[in-house]
Design a protein around this motif. Structure first.
Motif, PDB file in Angstrom:
ATOM      1  N   TYR A   1       0.835  -1.203   0.000  1.00  0.00           N
ATOM      2  CA  TYR A   1       0.000   0.000   0.000  1.00  0.00           C
ATOM      3  C   TYR A   1       0.873   1.257   0.000  1.00  0.00           C
ATOM      4  O   TYR A   1       0.535   2.267  -0.636  1.00  0.00           O
ATOM      5  CB  TYR A   1      -0.978   0.000   1.176  1.00  0.00           C
ATOM      6  N   CYS A   2       2.011   1.205   0.709  1.00  0.00           N
ATOM      7  CA  CYS A   2       2.968   2.321   0.639  1.00  0.00           C
ATOM      8  C   CYS A   2       3.431   2.529  -0.799  1.00  0.00           C
ATOM      9  O   CYS A   2       3.499   3.665  -1.294  1.00  0.00           O
ATOM     10  CB  CYS A   2       4.187   2.043   1.523  1.00  0.00           C
ATOM     11  N   CYS A   3       3.757   1.431  -1.458  1.00  0.00           N
ATOM     12  CA  CYS A   3       4.262   1.508  -2.831  1.00  0.00           C
ATOM     13  C   CYS A   3       3.185   2.004  -3.797  1.00  0.00           C
ATOM     14  O   CYS A   3       3.475   2.764  -4.731  1.00  0.00           O
ATOM     15  CB  CYS A   3       4.777   0.140  -3.275  1.00  0.00           C
ATOM     16  N   ALA A   4       1.935   1.564  -3.583  1.00  0.00           N
ATOM     17  CA  ALA A   4       0.837   2.017  -4.436  1.00  0.00           C
ATOM     18  C   ALA A   4       0.621   3.516  -4.270  1.00  0.00           C
ATOM     19  O   ALA A   4       0.376   4.238  -5.248  1.00  0.00           O
ATOM     20  CB  ALA A   4      -0.439   1.247  -4.100  1.00  0.00           C
ATOM     21  N   LEU A   5       0.711   3.998  -3.040  1.00  0.00           N
ATOM     22  CA  LEU A   5       0.604   5.434  -2.790  1.00  0.00           C
ATOM     23  C   LEU A   5       1.718   6.197  -3.507  1.00  0.00           C
ATOM     24  O   LEU A   5       1.481   7.240  -4.125  1.00  0.00           O
ATOM     25  CB  LEU A   5       0.682   5.714  -1.291  1.00  0.00           C
ATOM     26  N   ALA A   6       2.938   5.651  -3.410  1.00  0.00           N
ATOM     27  CA  ALA A   6       4.074   6.296  -4.071  1.00  0.00           C
ATOM     28  C   ALA A   6       3.858   6.352  -5.578  1.00  0.00           C
ATOM     29  O   ALA A   6       4.113   7.379  -6.215  1.00  0.00           O
ATOM     30  CB  ALA A   6       5.362   5.545  -3.734  1.00  0.00           C
TER      31      ALA A   6
ATOM     32  N   PHE B 179      -7.713   7.852  10.253  1.00  0.00           N
ATOM     33  CA  PHE B 179      -7.556   6.498   9.721  1.00  0.00           C
ATOM     34  C   PHE B 179      -8.271   6.376   8.383  1.00  0.00           C
ATOM     35  O   PHE B 179      -9.384   6.874   8.215  1.00  0.00           O
ATOM     36  CB  PHE B 179      -8.135   5.470  10.698  1.00  0.00           C
ATOM     37  N   SER B 180      -7.640   5.693   7.448  1.00  0.00           N
ATOM     38  CA  SER B 180      -8.294   5.411   6.181  1.00  0.00           C
ATOM     39  C   SER B 180      -9.322   4.302   6.388  1.00  0.00           C
ATOM     40  O   SER B 180      -9.413   3.702   7.462  1.00  0.00           O
ATOM     41  CB  SER B 180      -7.263   4.947   5.146  1.00  0.00           C
TER      42      SER B 180
ATOM     43  N   VAL C  98      -5.174   9.549   0.472  1.00  0.00           N
ATOM     44  CA  VAL C  98      -4.784   8.221   0.971  1.00  0.00           C
ATOM     45  C   VAL C  98      -6.002   7.298   0.991  1.00  0.00           C
ATOM     46  O   VAL C  98      -5.931   6.136   0.571  1.00  0.00           O
ATOM     47  CB  VAL C  98      -4.163   8.344   2.385  1.00  0.00           C
ATOM     48  N   ASN C  99      -7.127   7.819   1.435  1.00  0.00           N
ATOM     49  CA  ASN C  99      -8.342   7.002   1.478  1.00  0.00           C
ATOM     50  C   ASN C  99      -8.792   6.623   0.067  1.00  0.00           C
ATOM     51  O   ASN C  99      -9.282   5.510  -0.171  1.00  0.00           O
ATOM     52  CB  ASN C  99      -9.449   7.751   2.213  1.00  0.00           C
ATOM     53  N   PHE C 100      -8.649   7.544  -0.891  1.00  0.00           N
ATOM     54  CA  PHE C 100      -8.978   7.251  -2.282  1.00  0.00           C
ATOM     55  C   PHE C 100      -8.198   6.031  -2.770  1.00  0.00           C
ATOM     56  O   PHE C 100      -8.750   5.157  -3.454  1.00  0.00           O
ATOM     57  CB  PHE C 100      -8.641   8.452  -3.174  1.00  0.00           C
ATOM     58  N   VAL C 101      -6.906   5.969  -2.446  1.00  0.00           N
ATOM     59  CA  VAL C 101      -6.067   4.883  -2.944  1.00  0.00           C
ATOM     60  C   VAL C 101      -6.484   3.544  -2.335  1.00  0.00           C
ATOM     61  O   VAL C 101      -6.526   2.513  -3.019  1.00  0.00           O
ATOM     62  CB  VAL C 101      -4.583   5.177  -2.678  1.00  0.00           C
ATOM     63  N   VAL C 102      -6.807   3.537  -1.047  1.00  0.00           N
ATOM     64  CA  VAL C 102      -7.277   2.292  -0.414  1.00  0.00           C
ATOM     65  C   VAL C 102      -8.574   1.821  -1.072  1.00  0.00           C
ATOM     66  O   VAL C 102      -8.699   0.663  -1.480  1.00  0.00           O
ATOM     67  CB  VAL C 102      -7.485   2.484   1.100  1.00  0.00           C
ATOM     68  N   ILE C 103      -9.529   2.731  -1.198  1.00  0.00           N
ATOM     69  CA  ILE C 103     -10.813   2.367  -1.803  1.00  0.00           C
ATOM     70  C   ILE C 103     -10.637   1.966  -3.263  1.00  0.00           C
ATOM     71  O   ILE C 103     -11.376   1.119  -3.787  1.00  0.00           O
ATOM     72  CB  ILE C 103     -11.816   3.535  -1.672  1.00  0.00           C
ATOM     73  N   ALA C 104      -9.627   2.540  -3.926  1.00  0.00           N
ATOM     74  CA  ALA C 104      -9.377   2.198  -5.331  1.00  0.00           C
ATOM     75  C   ALA C 104      -9.114   0.708  -5.506  1.00  0.00           C
ATOM     76  O   ALA C 104      -9.523   0.116  -6.510  1.00  0.00           O
ATOM     77  CB  ALA C 104      -8.203   3.009  -5.870  1.00  0.00           C
ATOM     78  N   THR C 105      -8.438   0.076  -4.541  1.00  0.00           N
ATOM     79  CA  THR C 105      -8.175  -1.364  -4.667  1.00  0.00           C
ATOM     80  C   THR C 105      -9.478  -2.157  -4.569  1.00  0.00           C
ATOM     81  O   THR C 105      -9.623  -3.202  -5.205  1.00  0.00           O
ATOM     82  CB  THR C 105      -7.174  -1.846  -3.602  1.00  0.00           C
ATOM     83  N   PHE C 106     -10.433  -1.668  -3.762  1.00  0.00           N
ATOM     84  CA  PHE C 106     -11.743  -2.319  -3.678  1.00  0.00           C
ATOM     85  C   PHE C 106     -12.533  -2.077  -4.968  1.00  0.00           C
ATOM     86  O   PHE C 106     -13.198  -2.980  -5.485  1.00  0.00           O
ATOM     87  CB  PHE C 106     -12.562  -1.782  -2.495  1.00  0.00           C
ATOM     88  N   TYR C 107     -12.465  -0.842  -5.457  1.00  0.00           N
ATOM     89  CA  TYR C 107     -13.156  -0.472  -6.699  1.00  0.00           C
ATOM     90  C   TYR C 107     -12.661  -1.339  -7.858  1.00  0.00           C
ATOM     91  O   TYR C 107     -13.454  -1.826  -8.677  1.00  0.00           O
ATOM     92  CB  TYR C 107     -12.911   1.007  -6.985  1.00  0.00           C
ATOM     93  N   ALA C 108     -11.346  -1.525  -7.923  1.00  0.00           N
ATOM     94  CA  ALA C 108     -10.771  -2.347  -8.993  1.00  0.00           C
ATOM     95  C   ALA C 108     -11.300  -3.776  -8.905  1.00  0.00           C
ATOM     96  O   ALA C 108     -11.595  -4.407  -9.931  1.00  0.00           O
ATOM     97  CB  ALA C 108      -9.245  -2.337  -8.905  1.00  0.00           C
TER      98      ALA C 108
END
Length: 318
Positions: free
Chosen positions: A146-151, A199-200, A234-244
């Motif tokens: 998740y760190c890497c995905a954010l980067a 918290f995300s 940051v929350n967008f990126v976490v939810i993006a994995t669920f969206y995908a």
């Protein structure tokens, strides 16, 4: 920021009240009088004692509640919150994005990973540059990813634009680093009642243990005023994995089907979500990479809730 923290925990107190069969009880309703405690020192169960639980606030028509029912861990807890119209034109608007701009100008993300007892924290420092293999597995490995995905999202697709620091679980060091700006974000953080932390959406939930609280793990950011937009991103990126996952975006070729993200204004990488998913892929791919291929039953609540099942649950620590 403290007020927004209070709102979050009051909502979860209402959920907790329904989970535990609690309700309005004026004999337990406390009056703080002139006391002005910190947010973490407040008794959020006052919301239940003085007003009532989520059940009482919603009404007793349980059969009509749909998603708005208590999820006891027997259904998936991952939900792709709709992004809404995130592809609206920015019309040349320039935002003061605070910490988000600081990271973009620096060119790299500083990400802390909280490591559980029993795992050598030095192992994190030996991780190779983010890529196909992270070097550690399980929840720690997923958190590093998740760190890497954010980067990748913040640096035009470069997942290696991240400095990863390991912190041992059980002390305040990671939160001190987050507060003083040593790190921009923390990964593998158990959601708990804590001042100044945003918290995300959790990306991992512990499997239900009878009679015990279930820990939920997320990314954590500083809830200071200059970090509001970064916390949202940051929350967008976490939810993006669920969206995908929900939209079967499970290959790098399909990552271009992720929505653009112009809502953060000029100078921000509009294809950030596409770059994040190009690296991480969907949630199931990320989960299988670090935990192996398992059935939904063995994954506990760590799968997508896409059939209208109950979605409401409280965070522990009230």
């Amino acid at each position: 920021p403290q007020f927004s923290d209070i709102i979050d925990w009051v909502v979860h107190a209402l959920f907790y009240g329904e989970e535990r069969g609690m309700g309005k009880n004026s004999s337990l309703c406390e009056n703080y009088a002139n006391a002005r405690p910190r947010a973490s020192e407040l008794n959020f169960l006052n919301a239940v004692h003085c007003v009532g639980s989520y059940f009482q606030a919603y009404g007793d028509k349980l059969c009509r509640r749909g998603f708005n029912r208590i999820n006891d861990g027997s259904a998936g807890r991952l939900y792709a919150t709709p992004f809404g119209d995130v592809e609206v034109a920015d019309d040349g608007v320039a935002y003061d994005r605070g910490r988000l701009d600081d990271i973009l100008e620096r060119g790299s993300l500083n990400c802390g990973v909280v490591v559980p007892e029993g795992l050598d924290a030095n192992a994190i420092s030996k991780i190779e540059t983010c890529g196909e293999r992270v070097g550690v597995r399980g929840l720690v490995g997923m958190s590093v990813d998740y760190c890497c995905a954010l980067a990748a999202a913040l640096s035009y697709g470069d997942p290696s634009a991240v400095n990863i620091t390991a912190f041992s679980e059980g002390d305040d060091a990671p939160f001190v680093a987050l507060d003083d700006g040593t790190v921009d974000v923390l990964a593998r953080v158990k959601v708990e009642k804590k001042d100044g932390i945003r918290f995300s959406t959790p990306y991992y939930h512990e499997i239900e243990i009878a009679g015990g609280d279930v820990g939920s793990f997320s990314l954590a950011t500083n809830s200071s005023e200059d970090g509001v937009l970064f916390s949202s991103f940051v929350n967008f990126v976490v939810i993006a994995t669920f969206y995908a996952e929900e939209n079967s975006i499970n290959s790098r070729k399909k990552s271009k089907e992720m929505p653009l993200l112009p809502i953060f204004g000029n100078g921000f990488p509009k294809w950030a979500l596409r770059d994040a998913i190009f690296y991480s892929l969907s949630y199931d791919r990320l989960y299988e990479k670090h935990f192996g291929v398992t059935s939904e039953e063995d994954r506990g609540p760590n799968y997508l809730n896409n059939d209208g099942g109950p979605q409401i649950y409280s965070f522990p620590g009230l």
